[in-house]
Enzyme design. Structure first.
Site, PDB file in Angstrom:
ATOM      1  N   GLU A 255       0.893  -1.168   0.000  1.00 33.45           N
ATOM      2  CA  GLU A 255       0.000   0.000   0.000  1.00 33.45           C
ATOM      3  C   GLU A 255       0.919   1.202   0.000  1.00 33.45           C
ATOM      4  O   GLU A 255       1.608   1.452   0.986  1.00 33.45           O
ATOM      5  CB  GLU A 255      -0.855   0.012   1.261  1.00 33.45           C
ATOM      6  CG  GLU A 255      -1.793  -1.166   1.351  1.00 33.45           C
ATOM      7  CD  GLU A 255      -2.586  -1.145   2.652  1.00 33.45           C
ATOM      8  OE1 GLU A 255      -3.676  -1.717   2.658  1.00 33.45           O
ATOM      9  OE2 GLU A 255      -2.123  -0.571   3.637  1.00 33.45           O
ATOM     10  N   CYS A 294      -2.875   8.558   3.253  1.00 32.33           N
ATOM     11  CA  CYS A 294      -2.666   7.955   1.932  1.00 32.33           C
ATOM     12  C   CYS A 294      -3.847   8.268   1.019  1.00 32.33           C
ATOM     13  O   CYS A 294      -3.724   8.236  -0.198  1.00 32.33           O
ATOM     14  CB  CYS A 294      -2.493   6.452   2.072  1.00 32.33           C
ATOM     15  SG  CYS A 294      -3.805   5.677   3.019  1.00 32.33           S
TER      16      CYS A 294
HETATM   17  P1  NAP Z   1       8.436   5.071   4.260  1.00 31.05           P
HETATM   18  O1  NAP Z   1       9.531   6.005   4.555  1.00 31.05           O
HETATM   19  O2  NAP Z   1       8.434   4.405   2.950  1.00 31.05           O
HETATM   20  O3  NAP Z   1       8.447   4.004   5.441  1.00 31.05           O
HETATM   21  C1  NAP Z   1       7.480   3.010   5.515  1.00 31.05           C
HETATM   22  C2  NAP Z   1       7.955   1.896   6.413  1.00 31.05           C
HETATM   23  O4  NAP Z   1       9.028   1.233   5.778  1.00 31.05           O
HETATM   24  C3  NAP Z   1       8.483   2.383   7.759  1.00 31.05           C
HETATM   25  O5  NAP Z   1       8.110   1.470   8.740  1.00 31.05           O
HETATM   26  C4  NAP Z   1       9.976   2.342   7.543  1.00 31.05           C
HETATM   27  O6  NAP Z   1      10.687   2.201   8.746  1.00 31.05           O
HETATM   28  C5  NAP Z   1      10.089   1.105   6.705  1.00 31.05           C
HETATM   29  N1  NAP Z   1      11.353   0.989   5.992  1.00 31.05           N
HETATM   30  C6  NAP Z   1      12.025   1.944   5.343  1.00 31.05           C
HETATM   31  N2  NAP Z   1      13.128   1.405   4.801  1.00 31.05           N
HETATM   32  C7  NAP Z   1      13.134   0.102   5.107  1.00 31.05           C
HETATM   33  C8  NAP Z   1      14.024  -0.982   4.846  1.00 31.05           C
HETATM   34  N3  NAP Z   1      15.114  -0.818   4.136  1.00 31.05           N
HETATM   35  N4  NAP Z   1      13.715  -2.199   5.334  1.00 31.05           N
HETATM   36  C9  NAP Z   1      12.595  -2.390   6.055  1.00 31.05           C
HETATM   37  N5  NAP Z   1      11.729  -1.404   6.338  1.00 31.05           N
HETATM   38  C10 NAP Z   1      12.004  -0.171   5.874  1.00 31.05           C
HETATM   39  O7  NAP Z   1       7.016   5.756   4.416  1.00 31.05           O
HETATM   40  P2  NAP Z   1       6.507   6.688   5.605  1.00 31.05           P
HETATM   41  O8  NAP Z   1       7.253   7.979   5.471  1.00 31.05           O
HETATM   42  O9  NAP Z   1       6.526   5.994   6.905  1.00 31.05           O
HETATM   43  O10 NAP Z   1       4.980   6.878   5.221  1.00 31.05           O
HETATM   44  C11 NAP Z   1       4.536   7.819   4.295  1.00 31.05           C
HETATM   45  C12 NAP Z   1       4.212   7.172   2.985  1.00 31.05           C
HETATM   46  O11 NAP Z   1       3.334   6.088   3.187  1.00 31.05           O
HETATM   47  C13 NAP Z   1       3.498   8.098   2.036  1.00 31.05           C
HETATM   48  O12 NAP Z   1       4.109   8.007   0.796  1.00 31.05           O
HETATM   49  C14 NAP Z   1       2.077   7.555   1.989  1.00 31.05           C
HETATM   50  O13 NAP Z   1       1.420   7.755   0.771  1.00 31.05           O
HETATM   51  C15 NAP Z   1       2.287   6.119   2.239  1.00 31.05           C
HETATM   52  N6  NAP Z   1       1.092   5.495   2.805  1.00 31.05           N
HETATM   53  C16 NAP Z   1       0.316   4.718   2.014  1.00 31.05           C
HETATM   54  C17 NAP Z   1      -0.809   4.108   2.526  1.00 31.05           C
HETATM   55  C18 NAP Z   1      -1.696   3.239   1.671  1.00 31.05           C
HETATM   56  O14 NAP Z   1      -2.535   2.549   2.194  1.00 31.05           O
HETATM   57  N7  NAP Z   1      -1.527   3.255   0.373  1.00 31.05           N
HETATM   58  C19 NAP Z   1      -1.156   4.299   3.866  1.00 31.05           C
HETATM   59  C20 NAP Z   1      -0.355   5.110   4.650  1.00 31.05           C
HETATM   60  C21 NAP Z   1       0.778   5.700   4.106  1.00 31.05           C
HETATM   61  P3  NAP Z   1      11.445   3.443   9.430  1.00 31.05           P
HETATM   62  O15 NAP Z   1      10.406   4.400   9.828  1.00 31.05           O
HETATM   63  O16 NAP Z   1      12.143   2.832  10.557  1.00 31.05           O
HETATM   64  O17 NAP Z   1      12.355   3.998   8.381  1.00 31.05           O
END
Ligand code: NAP
Length: 702
Positions: A255, A294
């Site tokens: 997602e 999102c």
């Molecule tokens: P993100 O930076 O991509 O991080 C998402 C998750 O991935 C976090 O738990 C992060 O952990 C983890 N992560 C990052 N690098 C990783 C790696 N190398 N290995 C394992 N895990 C890793 O996103 P965010 O900033 O938290 O959230 C914002 C984004 O989420 C926006 O783009 C939004 O559109 C999207 N979103 C989408 C939905 C949907 O349902 N489509 C819902 C909510 C949010 P850390 O925090 O520890 O880095």
């Protein structure tokens, strides 16, 4: 506060490698996060060896019951979560969506699983498929729990809801999980998870929690494991490229970013209810959770002739937004999650500003209320306007994950559709229009690019849940850029953690495997009338055959007079004969049902408490005056409801004197358990004034 991981049934505190997590509101350190020293291999092994088998031992209903108990447990203890959430920049309303919304999602999954899935260790998908002429060979799709681990990687924006939305289907499916919350809001997820552990509801090994990095977890995954990811598209693509995930075909549910659109219909001019609803929704989406949703409306489309009106109305409403410390009275929009996130939003706004003009707000200036907000991650709502959206690229690609939206004018419905679809796959689009034809054209045009479409008009205005509120029974996910499909939501969310397998064999073997009797499977003649057998003593395949009853012309005429159903096929011999279906007057289908009940119902008070309805009714052959009706009743499936009673699904088949099937359906009854038959019988008799008198005397008749 140092956050601990919950690994192999114990809390683990790292010794080094901590990252400070700061309050979004005032910048003070609120938590320290590190998973340094966690043995990820041991965690996976523990889930596979201990958690998985323990969950798979339970039925789908047992697992759904645990989810319901968790929902009740958290409901009574949710207030501290909200207090903690303020530091993520969330207002009270935002907390409600995250925490109460998360708990409601648990309730919804639990109730849907109990209603829609069997009380068995496997789920069924679709009906039995006959594969032979003689009926001795058939097939059926079954779903069984994957035998690995689900790794849940969550985004920062909904630390509670995001975790519970994945936890419920995973547990119901029987798959143990490891939760990895986003670091920035991990302290809220941690508090909720601590409460989950404290509840003691789940078997050992079914849930683990990693505060901080996942280390080498993803490199260790096999084809029985899966990853359920929420976050940015770039992280998602990076994780999907991990060799173990690619090479072992690890299921990866994503997602990710979504450039959602809202479309104001061509009919909805200023002054119309739909215009006002559109403006209200754009502003609500911009400010709720400071636009870090999102589902947020990133592109607001309106007919070119009224785009200025829309801009004025949106700006007017945004002028009323009060930004600041969510703990302060009157604040309606909080902060972004971190200063880093604010930098990212500013950079993305600068990017968008190459194709669109900023018409409201300034990314570098904002007025806030609350004493200590100077170090907080506050930002003003930003509205951009792109007058040539079909010529632009980045407005459809770059997600500024904050209170940012772009207004886009369109000329004609086809253009509105083309603009919306330039998002290349979104979670949701909403359409604000009272013109049925316009809505029809837009929905058909954009559906293939969207997981969910919300149509808002004056008729549903009061009760609609809003652009950003996916309700648990519905799809939450989207095609293309949004992640790839209808990933979460509804019972399909559970199926995602299960393997679908086609099983072929004789109807009897299929009945054994599925726990559901099907036509052609062995019948066990019932020693007693099955209506005399309590719920728990009934066995699948137990069969009762009634005697016969002749249907006369007089029956048909009396039934017609009694019900008023004088359809030609029952009352007019010549007309009936002339129809392509009948050779003369036929009995009413409802008469057959009523007479069938008369043949199999036992009037004495017994285990059958109520008739709950019919499913899959088909009238297969006409019944003529002089035909004789017989009924076969087979226990097809049982679903426990309460300790006092359960639901029994009976396969009912009506035959004529030549043993041809004339009608077929499933009958549902509620049957008391052995322990409760005497109690209920006594209560019903007391209420009725005796076995045959009073108004409630016939309670067990169907
Ligand atoms: P993100 O930076 O991509 O991080 C998402 C998750 O991935 C976090 O738990 C992060 O952990 C983890 N992560 C990052 N690098 C990783 C790696 N190398 N290995 C394992 N895990 C890793 O996103 P965010 O900033 O938290 O959230 C914002 C984004 O989420 C926006 O783009 C939004 O559109 C999207 N979103 C989408 C939905 C949907 O349902 N489509 C819902 C909510 C949010 P850390 O925090 O520890 O880095």
């Amino acid at each position: 506060m140092k956050l601990r991981s919950y690994i192999c049934g114990d809390w683990f505190e790292a010794k080094d490698g901590f990252v400070d997590v700061r309050s979004a509101v005032d910048g003070r350190a609120v938590a320290q996060v590190s998973s340094s020293g966690v043995d990820f291999g041991a965690a996976l092994e523990y889930a596979r060896r201990v958690g998985g088998p323990a969950l798979r031992e339970l039925t789908l209903h047992d697992r759904a019951d645990m989810i319901k108990r968790l929902a009740l447990h958290l409901s009574d203890r949710k207030h501290p979560f909200c207090e903690l959430s303020y530091d993520t920049g969330a207002t009270q309303k935002d907390c409600f969506f995250d925490i109460d919304g998360g708990i409601l999602t648990l309730f919804s999954f639990a109730s849907k699983a109990r209603c829609e899935l069997p009380n068995a260790r496997i789920a069924l998908d679709g009906p039995i498929e006959p594969l032979s002429r003689g009926g001795t060979f058939a097939g059926r799709h079954i779903l069984t729990s994957l035998q690995g681990v689900a790794i849940h990687i969550n985004a920062f924006n909904f630390p509670c809801w995001g975790m519970l939305e994945k936890l419920a289907p995973s547990i119901i499916a029987g798959v143990p999980l490891v939760v990895k919350p986003a670091t920035q809001s991990a302290y809220v997820a941690h508090a909720v998870f601590e409460e989950i552990v404290r509840s003691g509801i789940f078997p050992a090994g079914s849930l683990q929690f990693v505060a901080g990095s996942l280390g080498d977890t993803l490199e260790r995954l096999t084809g029985q494991d899966l990853v359920s990811f929420t976050g940015s598209r770039s992280t998602s693509l990076q994780l999907q490229a991990i060799p173990a995930i690619r090479e072992n075909a690890v299921r990866f549910i994503a997602e990710q970013d979504s450039l959602n659109a809202a479309i104001l219909g061509p009919d909805a001019g200023p002054g119309s209810p739909e215009f006002d609803l559109f403006v209200k929704e754009v502003v609500r989406e911009l400010t709720a959770k400071t636009g870090q949703r999102c589902t947020c409306i990133r592109r607001a489309l309106a007919p070119r002739a009224i785009i200025d009106d829309v801009q004025r109305a949106v700006s007017g409403r945004l002028g009323e937004v009060v930004i600041g410390d969510p703990r302060e009275e009157g604040v309606t929009m909080g902060a972004l999650i971190s200063l880093g996130q604010r930098e990212e939003v500013r950079a993305n706004v600068a990017h968008l500003a190459k194709e669109a003009a900023i018409v409201y707000g300034d990314p570098f200036h904002v007025r806030t209320v609350g004493g200590n907000t100077g170090n907080g991650a506050f930002i003003s709502p930003i509205v951009l306007r792109c007058d040539a959206p079909l010529a632009a690229k980045d407005v459809h690609r770059v997600e500024a994950f904050g209170p940012v939206t772009t207004l886009m004018p369109y000329d004609g419905i086809a253009q509105a559709v083309a603009i919306a679809n330039r998002g290349e796959g979104s979670l949701v689009a909403s359409v604000f229009s009272y013109d049925a034809n316009a809505v029809d054209e837009i929905v058909r045009g954009i559906a293939a690019f969207h997981g969910r479409i919300l149509v808002v008009d004056r008729d549903c205005a009061k009760e609609q849940t809003g652009h950003g509120s996916p309700l648990a029974p519905l799809v939450h996910g989207g095609p293309g850029r949004a992640g790839g499909g209808e990933e979460m939501g509804g019972i399909r969310g559970v199926f995602h953690y299960m393997q679908r397998t086609a099983v072929q064999g004789s109807p009897s073997r299929l009945a054994t495997v599925t726990g559901q009797w099907n036509p052609g499977a062995a019948e066990t003649p019932s020693a007693r009338h099955p209506f005399e057998v309590p719920y728990d003593a009934l066995t699948i395949g137990e069969t009762f055959r009634t005697g016969g009853r002749e249907i006369t012309l007089e029956d048909i005429e009396r039934f017609a007079a009694l019900t008023g159903d004088e359809f030609y096929a029952h009352m007019n011999e010549a007309a009936a004969k002339a129809s392509p279906f009948f050779e003369g007057r036929v009995a009413h289908g409802y008469l057959l049902l009523a007479f069938a009940a008369g043949l199999f119902v036992k009037p004495e008070l017994g285990p059958v408490l109520a008739n709950y309805g019919l499913d899959d009714l088909r009238f297969l052959k006409p019944v003529y005056p002089g035909d004789t009706l017989r009924v076969r009743l087979v226990v097809k499936e049982k679903r426990p409801r309460k300790p006092e009673y359960g639901e029994v699904r009976w396969s009912v088949t009506l035959f004529n004197q030549n043993d041809a099937v004339v009608a077929q359906y499933d009958l549902l009854t509620m049957n008391a358990t052995t322990e409760h038959v005497p109690v209920l019988r006594e209560a019903i008799q007391a209420g009725s004034g005796g076995p045959r008198g009073g108004t409630r005397g016939g309670a067990q008749r169907s």
